[in-house]
Design an enzyme around this catalytic site. Sequence first.
Site, PDB file in Angstrom:
ATOM      1  N   SER A 101      -0.268   6.640  -7.711  1.00 21.21           N
ATOM      2  CA  SER A 101      -0.341   5.895  -8.976  1.00 21.21           C
ATOM      3  C   SER A 101       1.034   5.910  -9.649  1.00 21.21           C
ATOM      4  O   SER A 101       2.009   5.460  -9.053  1.00 21.21           O
ATOM      5  CB  SER A 101      -1.431   6.486  -9.876  1.00 21.21           C
ATOM      6  OG  SER A 101      -1.675   5.646 -10.972  1.00 21.21           O
TER       7      SER A 101
ATOM      8  N   ASP B  79     -20.321  -5.401   4.197  1.00 20.59           N
ATOM      9  CA  ASP B  79     -20.304  -4.138   4.952  1.00 20.59           C
ATOM     10  C   ASP B  79     -20.163  -4.382   6.460  1.00 20.59           C
ATOM     11  O   ASP B  79     -19.265  -3.852   7.123  1.00 20.59           O
ATOM     12  CB  ASP B  79     -21.592  -3.362   4.619  1.00 20.59           C
ATOM     13  CG  ASP B  79     -21.732  -2.048   5.373  1.00 20.59           C
ATOM     14  OD1 ASP B  79     -20.828  -1.723   6.163  1.00 20.59           O
ATOM     15  OD2 ASP B  79     -22.754  -1.354   5.154  1.00 20.59           O
TER      16      ASP B  79
ATOM     17  N   ASP C 169     -17.004  -5.737   9.212  1.00 20.60           N
ATOM     18  CA  ASP C 169     -16.033  -4.920   9.951  1.00 20.60           C
ATOM     19  C   ASP C 169     -16.612  -4.390  11.260  1.00 20.60           C
ATOM     20  O   ASP C 169     -15.977  -3.623  11.977  1.00 20.60           O
ATOM     21  CB  ASP C 169     -15.520  -3.763   9.081  1.00 20.60           C
ATOM     22  CG  ASP C 169     -16.655  -2.885   8.539  1.00 20.60           C
ATOM     23  OD1 ASP C 169     -17.730  -2.829   9.188  1.00 20.60           O
ATOM     24  OD2 ASP C 169     -16.470  -2.256   7.481  1.00 20.60           O
TER      25      ASP C 169
ATOM     26  N   ASP D  37     -22.076   0.760   7.519  1.00 25.02           N
ATOM     27  CA  ASP D  37     -21.995   2.140   7.030  1.00 25.02           C
ATOM     28  C   ASP D  37     -21.807   2.208   5.517  1.00 25.02           C
ATOM     29  O   ASP D  37     -21.486   3.265   4.969  1.00 25.02           O
ATOM     30  CB  ASP D  37     -20.838   2.868   7.726  1.00 25.02           C
ATOM     31  CG  ASP D  37     -19.511   2.165   7.509  1.00 25.02           C
ATOM     32  OD1 ASP D  37     -19.518   1.045   6.955  1.00 25.02           O
ATOM     33  OD2 ASP D  37     -18.466   2.730   7.879  1.00 25.02           O
TER      34      ASP D  37
ATOM     35  N   VAL E 259     -19.437   0.871   3.939  1.00 30.62           N
ATOM     36  CA  VAL E 259     -18.010   0.776   3.630  1.00 30.62           C
ATOM     37  C   VAL E 259     -17.512  -0.620   3.998  1.00 30.62           C
ATOM     38  O   VAL E 259     -17.718  -1.075   5.126  1.00 30.62           O
ATOM     39  CB  VAL E 259     -17.195   1.827   4.416  1.00 30.62           C
ATOM     40  CG1 VAL E 259     -15.708   1.695   4.099  1.00 30.62           C
ATOM     41  CG2 VAL E 259     -17.698   3.227   4.114  1.00 30.62           C
TER      42      VAL E 259
ATOM     43  N   ASP F  45      -9.338  -0.230  -4.942  1.00 26.66           N
ATOM     44  CA  ASP F  45      -8.643   0.184  -6.171  1.00 26.66           C
ATOM     45  C   ASP F  45      -8.872  -0.870  -7.251  1.00 26.66           C
ATOM     46  O   ASP F  45      -8.674  -2.060  -7.010  1.00 26.66           O
ATOM     47  CB  ASP F  45      -7.144   0.313  -5.846  1.00 26.66           C
ATOM     48  CG  ASP F  45      -6.319   0.932  -6.970  1.00 26.66           C
ATOM     49  OD1 ASP F  45      -6.605   0.678  -8.151  1.00 26.66           O
ATOM     50  OD2 ASP F  45      -5.361   1.661  -6.633  1.00 26.66           O
TER      51      ASP F  45
ATOM     52  N   HIS G  31      -8.951   4.058  -6.838  1.00 28.67           N
ATOM     53  CA  HIS G  31      -7.574   4.289  -7.267  1.00 28.67           C
ATOM     54  C   HIS G  31      -7.218   5.771  -7.166  1.00 28.67           C
ATOM     55  O   HIS G  31      -7.615   6.571  -8.011  1.00 28.67           O
ATOM     56  CB  HIS G  31      -7.351   3.800  -8.688  1.00 28.67           C
ATOM     57  CG  HIS G  31      -5.929   3.971  -9.135  1.00 28.67           C
ATOM     58  ND1 HIS G  31      -4.877   3.345  -8.493  1.00 28.67           N
ATOM     59  CD2 HIS G  31      -5.374   4.711 -10.109  1.00 28.67           C
ATOM     60  CE1 HIS G  31      -3.753   3.697  -9.072  1.00 28.67           C
ATOM     61  NE2 HIS G  31      -4.022   4.527 -10.049  1.00 28.67           N
TER      62      HIS G  31
HETATM   63 CA   LIG Z   1     -18.679  -1.316   7.249  1.00 34.24          CA
END
Ligand SMILES: [Ca+2]
Length: 604
Positions: A220, A287, A290, A294, A296, A470, A516
């Site tokens: 930061s 999600d 990718d 999961d 993410v 972020d 962040h």
């Molecule tokens: Ca994913």
Amino acid sequence: MRGLVASTLIGTASAASLSNVCTSSYVTSALPASEDNIPTGITIDTSSVTVTAWYNYSVTDATFWNNITSIDFCEVSFAYSHQNQDDRLVVEYWLPSPSNFENRFLATGGAAYTINNGSGGADMAGGVEFGAVTGYTDGGFPYWGSTNFDDVFLLGNGTANWPAIYNWGYQAIAEMTQIGKGFTSNFYDISTSTKRSTSFSNNTSSGNSSGLYTYYAGCSEGGREGMSQAQKAPELYDGIIVGAPAMRYGQQQVNHLASPIQIQTIGYYPGSCVFDTFLNATINACDALDGKTDGVVARSDLCTLQFNVSSMLGKSYSCAASSTTSLGLGYGKMKRDSSSSTTPAQNGTFNEQDIEVLEDLMTGLKDSEGRLVYFPFQFAGGFGDTTVYDSDTDSWTITTPNTNGEWVTKMLNWQNVSSLDMTGVTNDDLKGWMIEGMNKYMDSMQTTVPDLSPFLNKGGRLLHFHGEADTSVPPAGSIHYHESVREVMYPSLTFAQGNDELNEWYRLYLIPGAAHCATNDQQPNAGFPRDNFAHMIDWVENGIVPTTINATVQSGDLDGEVQQVCTWPTRPYWTDNSTMVCEQNATSISAMLYDLDAYLQPVF
Ligand SMILES: [Ca+2]
Ligand SMILES: *[C@@H]1O[C@H](CO)[C@@H](O)[C@H](O)[C@H]1NC(C)=O
Ligand SMILES: *[C@@H]1O[C@H](CO)[C@@H](O)[C@H](O)[C@H]1NC(C)=O
Ligand SMILES: *[C@@H]1O[C@H](CO)[C@@H](O)[C@H](O)[C@H]1NC(C)=O
Ligand SMILES: *[C@@H]1O[C@H](CO)[C@@H](O)[C@H](O)[C@H]1NC(C)=O
Ligand SMILES: *[C@@H]1O[C@H](CO)[C@@H](O)[C@H](O)[C@H]1NC(C)=O
Ligand SMILES: *[C@@H]1O[C@H](CO)[C@@H](O)[C@H](O)[C@H]1NC(C)=O
Ligand SMILES: *[C@@H]1O[C@H](CO)[C@@H](O)[C@H](O)[C@H]1NC(C)=O
Ligand SMILES: *[C@@H]1O[C@H](CO)[C@@H](O)[C@H](O)[C@H]1NC(C)=O
Ligand SMILES: *[C@@H]1O[C@H](CO)[C@@H](O)[C@H](O)[C@H]1NC(C)=O
Ligand SMILES: *[C@@H]1O[C@H](CO)[C@@H](O)[C@H](O)[C@H]1NC(C)=O
Ligand SMILES: *[C@@H]1O[C@H](CO)[C@@H](O)[C@H](O)[C@H]1NC(C)=O
Ligand SMILES: *[C@@H]1O[C@H](CO)[C@@H](O)[C@H](O)[C@H]1NC(C)=O
């Protein structure tokens, strides 16, 4: 000075115990003098020396570091002043036991408006764990009355504290490092020892602490400080680690106001449930893009390309009443206010105006001509500040700017006024303030010098990371700087060739799902990089290029799992739901590059 140290410790440096060397007399005898390559014209106040030995010191649950269970070190601080300047800066160093010292120095930085104690103070201990002397500075601010830069920025209405501004910009950390290198060399008597060989640098004449590998780490504001060192003090460092740097300072500080002012400009104020529901919808929808389901979103680029904001039109939302506390001073936060508010139960369906606001925020700040002024946050990340519920009027309104408004009143207008009235402020006003701040502080705080040749030529290595989710410092801004360096330093090479060259010494990693300078409650299975210093040591001292970096999951079912993070411009994709490849896709890359066409001059 060196003779005195050598005679005290000759032949015993590595055998000496901490208690032998962690004494006032020994420390005072090891203070660096002019022949130790410290900045000219500074005077160390020998009466200010403090010395404390620490044993079995531990730090747990530090986001940026693995648990540190038992380190011993000597904590030393002392003050110095500049010739003909009424000032006093205090530096602090943590020195490992001589037997654990590994010829390393790690400079650390700050967060928000503090110049030290970044990463919750853990960087100091983190470096000691790796046999490094670690250091920080107070920037001289307490001498002017506060540890916070924003409190000492003005000497009075209309009078900027320029020494404080330059100390903050880059000078205080550079001096702390330079003084620290001399002090470290004397303390361990390494002045005559040879630097261990590295794969890329045989230059042992660059200063008299050349037996010492010198590093920096911060996130930061601490990330901006790291960039300032690569740009303004490249000769001092072998390796610099920067996270989510708040480096394009004129723009970045004003950008904290962007979402509220964009909403005010549209004149329609969605409640928090609209933003929260939209965020969840983007995470759920993106999600799997990718290749791995999961929770993410490791490909916010694909999310940008494929998530149609207007597909939310007519979708329903519902949120229970709640009381929330806004973000306070975290180590990574740019602002340090904390406020509580209650929100009523909300329900409804997304209407055209909700969609208009969301589309506007997801495409960044634009001026009244529709030209891009600053970067949006990534899809599946969030928005920063937006709206709050006002119980007096039973309606939603924009968040108050808190210390983010100070940038305008104090740092641009030079008035000792801490609150900014946002009434009538427009997107064009934000643009004007961004340009004003950039120009006013171009050589002190803007921190976007794109030519890093001096750092490259001395063999420096730069490890730059940024959480993809972020919502304080836009990740696209880190990519933009990386692109500026590529275009300025390798103008005749293609995108691919230029990145190949850059990756030899300056690597950028987007951390999927990370917030962040912090882990992200919304994407708990996302890892956060904890081994950056280990990677940097491997790179600088052993020539091991960090093709990918480790990121450790720090909560939830996968707690402790170590994931790999790809180097930009490659992006992760999981084949068969399990095997990660770092792939390159021109469409994806272009989804993360923005042309700031609202400016007449280049913005690096
Ligand atoms: Ca994913
Ligand atoms: C540090 O911890 C170790 C192991 O627990 C113990 O033996 C030692 O006495 C401790 N040292 C000090 C100085 O407290
Ligand atoms: C770190 O220490 C904390 C507190 O002692 C503990 O809860 C946590 O499990 C530890 N983490 C690891 C990875 O050892
Ligand atoms: C550093 O930050 C941590 C976490 O915010 C805090 O507990 C600690 O007191 C701070 N230390 C100093 C010296 O400010
Ligand atoms: C500084 O200016 C502000 C208004 O711009 C005013 O409120 C304040 O009183 C002034 N302070 C001094 C010491 O003059
Ligand atoms: C450093 O020195 C070694 C041994 O002389 C040599 O092989 C290597 O090429 C040198 N590296 C650089 C970057 O000059
Ligand atoms: C070694 O470093 C010094 C100081 O930074 C510099 O002046 C010199 O040109 C460097 N030498 C080589 C061979 O790179
Ligand atoms: C470093 O110090 C040594 C003596 O310890 C001296 O001979 C040498 O010239 C110095 N080098 C530089 C670059 O200052
Ligand atoms: C968003 O998802 C989180 C985590 O699953 C959940 O706690 C929260 O209630 C959801 N918010 C909305 C508005 O759907
Ligand atoms: C939605 O809000 C309205 C008015 O506040 C209320 O009458 C209704 O019960 C709410 N519906 C749900 C499902 O919460
Ligand atoms: C990365 O993580 C792996 C697995 O935990 C570990 O073995 C390795 O040492 C780590 N790399 C670095 C540079 O710390
Ligand atoms: C992928 O892996 C996750 C986590 O192991 C699992 O929940 C999901 O069902 C898997 N998806 C497919 C398509 O195999
Ligand atoms: C790149 O990504 C885009 C967007 O997802 C996709 O349409 C295209 O097929 C991909 N191209 C390659 C070569 O993978």
